[in-house]
Scaffold this motif. Sequence first.
Motif, PDB file in Angstrom:
ATOM      1  N   GLY A 380     -36.756 105.966 -80.919  1.00  0.00           N
ATOM      2  CA  GLY A 380     -37.178 105.486 -79.835  1.00  0.00           C
ATOM      3  C   GLY A 380     -38.507 105.938 -79.042  1.00  0.00           C
ATOM      4  N   THR A 381     -38.581 105.897 -77.749  1.00  0.00           N
ATOM      5  CA  THR A 381     -40.001 106.148 -77.175  1.00  0.00           C
ATOM      6  C   THR A 381     -39.750 107.780 -76.490  1.00  0.00           C
ATOM      7  N   VAL A 382     -40.851 108.495 -76.853  1.00  0.00           N
ATOM      8  CA  VAL A 382     -41.147 109.653 -76.489  1.00  0.00           C
ATOM      9  C   VAL A 382     -42.059 109.959 -75.258  1.00  0.00           C
ATOM     10  N   VAL A 383     -41.726 110.515 -74.225  1.00  0.00           N
ATOM     11  CA  VAL A 383     -42.514 110.563 -72.839  1.00  0.00           C
ATOM     12  C   VAL A 383     -43.315 112.054 -73.257  1.00  0.00           C
ATOM     13  N   ARG A 405     -37.169 103.193 -71.338  1.00  0.00           N
ATOM     14  CA  ARG A 405     -36.330 103.288 -72.098  1.00  0.00           C
ATOM     15  C   ARG A 405     -36.482 104.742 -73.068  1.00  0.00           C
ATOM     16  N   ALA A 406     -37.334 105.549 -72.545  1.00  0.00           N
ATOM     17  CA  ALA A 406     -37.626 107.177 -73.284  1.00  0.00           C
ATOM     18  C   ALA A 406     -36.339 107.751 -73.629  1.00  0.00           C
ATOM     19  N   ILE A 407     -36.090 108.153 -74.781  1.00  0.00           N
ATOM     20  CA  ILE A 407     -35.024 108.867 -75.183  1.00  0.00           C
ATOM     21  C   ILE A 407     -35.363 110.292 -75.372  1.00  0.00           C
ATOM     22  N   ALA A 408     -36.763 110.867 -75.100  1.00  0.00           N
ATOM     23  CA  ALA A 408     -37.036 112.524 -74.841  1.00  0.00           C
ATOM     24  C   ALA A 408     -38.245 112.677 -74.545  1.00  0.00           C
TER      25      ALA A 408
END
Length: 491
Positions: A380-383, A405-408
């Motif tokens: 997924g997307t990382v911030v 929809r970030a996951i980390a």
Amino acid sequence: MEATDPMMFETAATPETAIDRLEMLYSEARDALRHDLNRFFETGQAPDAGERARYRYPLLRVTYEPSSAPENRTQRGYAKFAMPGVYQTTVTQPAEFRAYLIEQLRPLVDEYGAIIETGIGAEEIPYPYALDGGDELGRGKVTASQLARHFPTPLLSLVGDEIADGTFDLVEGEPRPLALFDAVRVDFSLRRLVHYTGTDWRAFQPWILLTNYHRYVDQFVRLGLAEIEAGTAEALVTPGGIRIDRDNIDATAATRVMSALWHRYQMPAYHLVRADGTGVTLVNIGVGPSNAKTITDHLAVLRPHCWLMVGHCGGLRQTQVIGDYVLAHGYLRQDGILDELVPTDIPIPALAEVQVALQQAAAAVTGEEGDLLKRRLRTGTVVTQDDRNWELRWGKERRRINLSRAIAVDMESGTIAAQGYRLRVPYGTLLCVSDKPLHGEIKLPGAANAFYERAVSEHLRIGLAALEKLREAGVSIHSRKLRSFDEPPFR
């Protein structure tokens, strides 16, 4: 581009003979500069204009005329011409970059019928770059200002990334750039690598892991020493000039490495050297996007095959468990440091070859596949933040995290990926969840230590296994996604 004396140029029959002459020209220029510096240190005699004219980088020129070979439609991402014409660049340390230069030149000659010439450029070698020992001030006998009156100095006006960033001016009738970085830009970064990492730049390997915790170094050292004992690696090079090889490995090797003065250096590097050129470098870049940009700016001049981020992150989903993995396929870049060079509305694509290698490596190392692997490995997307205490402005951040929809969340991965995109170095990210800030599972000393003992070794082994799979993939990892429509021929 460089002004040159046409009388100094020779046509090379092969890439190898071209590099031979570049090595000779560079050695002559560097040795002349060293000789005159030492003379100045000892006697105060400054070079005259004729002597100073010898301190110039060699220049590599490649000419492509379409009539000299059939049209070539290679799918390769590099070693090809955007259009007919003359391309050139200054070169430093050609002996050390020999394999890379030949790798780039060979297809241009074989597939395009390109003509190679070598000669002397107009750009002077700054005197600090000729002194490998770092004795820029002549053993205390003269001052920097005295040297600057008589010898070429590093000028920031000549060091830049205009070619990589696509901001250079093309002048009609002038040669086009052959490579992303010219000699003075490379030399600048070679010295900065030594400064930041505490190791000679020649020790860097073509496959690079970047981390943000020193505990990964501990595991890398253990695995490296095991490889030396098993005969699959030649040496481990660490900050402070320590080298462990087959001749001096013993029960004290780990202690010698761990006692090295790595803490003197901002981003210490460790190099596992293998005879076949497939060695790995691990750099502990520390925390934050500034460090991430700094080290990758300089690593890029070595033209590594790949850099991967293997570090820790905060998990943003309820279903994640501390110790789970995050395979980034996108980045919400809130690092701020590259906004002008690579604006945030420019997408940073995931590279298929790297993504597949990381997922396959995770399956191989953990022994888990299918649904079991999916439970531990989330894509997924990382911030990437520039503020470690972003949680203190949760009311502002929650909407962007929801939209992305970030996951980390971390502080380096987006920067490293954007730098790979910008500087044409394949990149990827595999993070390990060390806390869950949105769900009350914060990083406390006791829980953190238990997590480190369990997770770091496995995570590092996944990173190393992914690099091995990428090595097996060969040139395909140098994706065309990283190349523009108007690129220098060299990758």
